[in-house]
Design a protein around this motif. Structure first.
Motif, PDB file in Angstrom:
ATOM      1  N   PRO A  33       0.837  -1.213   0.000  1.00 34.37           N
ATOM      2  CA  PRO A  33       0.000   0.000   0.000  1.00 34.37           C
ATOM      3  C   PRO A  33       0.868   1.258   0.000  1.00 34.37           C
ATOM      4  O   PRO A  33       1.940   1.297   0.600  1.00 34.37           O
ATOM      5  N   GLU A  34       0.379   2.281  -0.679  1.00 34.85           N
ATOM      6  CA  GLU A  34       1.140   3.526  -0.784  1.00 34.85           C
ATOM      7  C   GLU A  34       1.414   4.151   0.574  1.00 34.85           C
ATOM      8  O   GLU A  34       2.486   4.733   0.808  1.00 34.85           O
ATOM      9  N   GLU A  35       0.446   4.042   1.469  1.00 39.18           N
ATOM     10  CA  GLU A  35       0.613   4.670   2.791  1.00 39.18           C
ATOM     11  C   GLU A  35       1.702   3.983   3.619  1.00 39.18           C
ATOM     12  O   GLU A  35       2.178   4.552   4.614  1.00 39.18           O
ATOM     13  N   GLY A  36       2.102   2.790   3.199  1.00 40.13           N
ATOM     14  CA  GLY A  36       3.151   2.085   3.943  1.00 40.13           C
ATOM     15  C   GLY A  36       4.550   2.428   3.473  1.00 40.13           C
ATOM     16  O   GLY A  36       5.530   1.887   3.992  1.00 40.13           O
ATOM     17  N   LEU A  37       4.677   3.321   2.468  1.00 44.12           N
ATOM     18  CA  LEU A  37       5.982   3.667   1.909  1.00 44.12           C
ATOM     19  C   LEU A  37       6.585   4.881   2.596  1.00 44.12           C
ATOM     20  O   LEU A  37       5.889   5.817   2.979  1.00 44.12           O
ATOM     21  N   THR A  38       7.899   4.870   2.715  1.00 42.79           N
ATOM     22  CA  THR A  38       8.628   6.039   3.209  1.00 42.79           C
ATOM     23  C   THR A  38       8.760   7.053   2.078  1.00 42.79           C
ATOM     24  O   THR A  38       8.358   6.791   0.931  1.00 42.79           O
ATOM     25  N   LYS A  39       9.370   8.202   2.384  1.00 47.80           N
ATOM     26  CA  LYS A  39       9.597   9.225   1.363  1.00 47.80           C
ATOM     27  C   LYS A  39      10.480   8.656   0.243  1.00 47.80           C
ATOM     28  O   LYS A  39      10.226   8.896  -0.943  1.00 47.80           O
ATOM     29  N   ALA A  40      11.521   7.914   0.627  1.00 45.28           N
ATOM     30  CA  ALA A  40      12.399   7.299  -0.371  1.00 45.28           C
ATOM     31  C   ALA A  40      11.635   6.259  -1.189  1.00 45.28           C
ATOM     32  O   ALA A  40      11.812   6.146  -2.409  1.00 45.28           O
ATOM     33  N   GLY A  41      10.753   5.501  -0.525  1.00 40.57           N
ATOM     34  CA  GLY A  41       9.960   4.502  -1.230  1.00 40.57           C
ATOM     35  C   GLY A  41       9.018   5.123  -2.233  1.00 40.57           C
ATOM     36  O   GLY A  41       8.811   4.587  -3.331  1.00 40.57           O
ATOM     37  N   MET A  42       8.421   6.278  -1.868  1.00 44.36           N
ATOM     38  CA  MET A  42       7.537   6.990  -2.790  1.00 44.36           C
ATOM     39  C   MET A  42       8.316   7.465  -4.025  1.00 44.36           C
ATOM     40  O   MET A  42       7.814   7.410  -5.152  1.00 44.36           O
ATOM     41  N   GLU A  43       9.530   7.926  -3.791  1.00 42.19           N
ATOM     42  CA  GLU A  43      10.348   8.389  -4.922  1.00 42.19           C
ATOM     43  C   GLU A  43      10.658   7.224  -5.865  1.00 42.19           C
ATOM     44  O   GLU A  43      10.596   7.375  -7.092  1.00 42.19           O
ATOM     45  N   ILE A  44      10.979   6.052  -5.296  1.00 47.56           N
ATOM     46  CA  ILE A  44      11.268   4.874  -6.125  1.00 47.56           C
ATOM     47  C   ILE A  44      10.039   4.482  -6.931  1.00 47.56           C
ATOM     48  O   ILE A  44      10.126   4.190  -8.128  1.00 47.56           O
TER      49      ILE A  44
END
Length: 578
Positions: free
Chosen positions: A532-543
């Motif tokens: 889920p998107e809400e489980g991603l960190t800032k770095a994960g969102m960028e990836i």
């Protein structure tokens, strides 16, 4: 200058003079035999012709650097021969090649000579003389009528005659496990057709029954296979030697095979000593003049006494090569061979001077490039394997030299540092795109476009090579994170899509393959897409965002490929000429 009779005279062997030994030699090991043959062959096949021919064509350093140039001249007055040696006794009927057998003189258990000694010597003499040109036969019989010509001790004295004999020499063990001259007039089998097709099918360039694919890729496969064994596509003697070495190695034989052509003036040696290696060891020995601007190398060579001819800066150089397995996913897939080592040999002792960079010095490459574009380079090149071009006194010659220079160093330039390539790019672009040259180049547009296309290919291939490294999470030689990998890949591909106006199908295929590798990475999908998107960190969102951009870029590259190649995009692979 060191006289040819003195070359390797202090190498530890008991030399009385250039042609005879002061005591018998007992050679059992392949490496010992190689040391003995080095002394004999360098003396008789390289240094003697060099000193006896006023205009001896020294080998240029670049000729020893892969990919190898095709030969354009045959020097009839220079020696050429082939030789194979086995550390075992020969089984005449069971050997896989044809030759005329010579017999060693067998000694009895108490050291007494064989009662048939004279008959054996006479039979060997007849066999050897029958394979010589008629004008040499009588002189040969007179000189060796009381000599055991099979003995290794007499091999140096036989050299002037053996070099006038067609086909190959054979060395092998006798009953005492000592090397002797076991045969002459040997024919090395060269089944080039089936060997070429098997190799092409194995590396994926040929498909059974597909003549169009065979026609398209035949020369690439032929050149790659030959370069893997140290040659361009060349004469029958060197082709058969290379393929015979390949055959023997695949059979598990231990052997030494050596060949020198009258065109290349280079001793090429294959050695297989039973080690678990994919290919036999490959080396070349030649006479080379060290460039005058290699001051540090010249000083070291001079201080240690390694010059053969000091006024002309001539040295005996040995180049060791490393063979590479074919890799279709590598942008440098045409690289079959690279230089593994360089040694300057002492002309008297045979000692090796290592740590020098005579043939692949990057600064020398850059200086030559400058000389070419300024019209100051003097020398000879072979343009597209068909035309000999002398010097650079016209713009047409400069373009042909530049095309050949870019072709020769293409695979190295793809791998060189950004700083080096930036300097090369300034020189090439400054010449090709100078306003004052536009009218000149208009009159030779086809040639001009060939050079530009070659340079554009190298520029794009450098970017593809960086993308290949990114697939392994490597950037500029360092290990990077997934976040950095995605960021660098997106930036690089955004730049590359604007260069695709110069369309090279092979490179576009490589780009698409690299992008698909990144997008199919299981770790990426599991940790940044399937959560889920809400489980991603800032770095994960960028990836995840860069993953989406990469998907979009992949669609763009595939659309370009489809538009440029049509429905055959998946099967057509238009390779750049090598």
């Amino acid at each position: 200058m060191i006289k040819w009779q003195e070359v390797f005279s202090k190498d530890g062997l008991p030399w009385r003079n250039a042609m005879t030994l002061s005591e018998p030699v007992a050679v059992r090991d392949l490496l010992e035999l190689k040391r003995f043959l080095d002394a004999v062959h360098i003396r008789f096949c390289l240094v003697k012709p060099y000193q006896e021919n006023k205009n001896y064509p020294l080998v240029e350093a670049r000729e020893l650097l892969p990919s190898f140039d095709n030969d354009m001249f045959e020097y009839k007055n220079l020696p050429g021969f082939a030789l194979v040696a086995f550390p075992r006794q020969l089984d005449y009927f069971s050997e896989i090649f044809q030759f005329d057998k010579l017999h060693p003189v067998i000694t009895e258990g108490d050291g007494a000579c064989c009662p048939l000694e004279h008959q054996v010597i006479e039979q060997n003499l007849q066999t050897l003389s029958s394979r010589l040109p008629r004008v040499l036969q009588e002189a040969f019989r007179q000189e060796f009528r009381y000599t055991d010509t099979a003995l290794l001790d007499n091999y140096p004295a036989l050299m002037p005659y053996l070099l006038n004999m067609d086909r190959a020499q054979v060395l092998a063990w006798d009953a005492d496990r000592l090397f002797h001259l076991a045969g002459v007039f040997a024919s090395f089998p060269s089944d080039i057709d089936s060997e070429l097709k098997r190799f092409g099918i194995r590396i994926g360039k040929f498909v059974y029954g597909d003549s169009e694919l065979y026609e398209r890729n035949r020369m690439f496969v032929y050149q790659y296979l030959m370069e893997l064994y140290g040659f361009p596509v060349v004469s029958e003697r060197r082709t058969s030697s290379a393929l015979f070495a390949r055959k023997l190695h695949k059979m598990g034989e231990r052997f030494l095979l050596r060949v020198i052509g009258q065109t290349d003036r280079t001793l090429t040696t294959y050695t297989s000593t039973g080690e678990n290696r994919r290919y036999p060891l490959l080396e070349k020995i030649a006479l080379v003049a060290v460039d005058a601007d290699q001051e540090e190398a010249l000083k070291r060579i001079g201080d240690d006494g390694f010059f053969l001819d000091k006024p002309r800066r001539v040295v005996i150089i040995r180049i060791l090569y490393r063979q590479h397995r074919f890799d279709s996913s590598n942008v440098r897939q045409d690289r079959a061979l690279s230089v593994a080592g360089q040694e300057v040999l002492h002309p008297l002792t045979g000692e090796a001077l290592r740590g020098l960079n005579i043939i692949k010095d990057a600064s020398n490459m850059f200086l030559r490039l400058n000389d070419i574009v300024r019209g100051e380079f003097t020398g000879r090149i072979i343009y597209k394997r068909t035309e000999v071009v002398e010097n650079t006194d016209t713009d047409e010659k400069r373009l042909k030299f530049l095309y050949t220079w870019l072709t020769k160093h293409q695979r190295r330039m793809i791998s060189y540092s950004d700083e080096f390539f930036s300097n090369v790019s300034k020189v090439v672009s400054g010449y090709l795109y100078a306003p004052e040259n536009s009218d000149i180049f208009d009159s030779m547009r086809e040639l001009y476009q060939e050079v530009r296309t070659r340079f554009s290919y190298i520029q794009q291939a450098r970017r593809v090579r960086i993308l290949e490294d990114l697939c392994q999470r490597v950037f500029k030689g360092a290990r990077i994170t997934y976040r950095q990998m995605m960021r660098e890949a997106v930036d690089l591909l955004n730049d590359l899509k604007f260069e695709i106006v110069n369309f090279f199908p092979a490179l576009v295929d490589d780009v698409i393959e690299c992008m698909e590798k990144i997008l199919q990475n299981r770790y990426l999908r599991r940790n940044y897409l399937d959560v889920p998107e809400e489980g991603l960190t800032k770095a994960g969102m960028e990836i995840r965002k860069n993953y989406g951009r990469l998907v979009s870029l992949l669609d763009g590259f595939k659309a370009v490929r489809k538009a440029r190649l049509g429905p055959e995009a998946k099967t057509l692979k238009e390779a750049m000429p090598v």
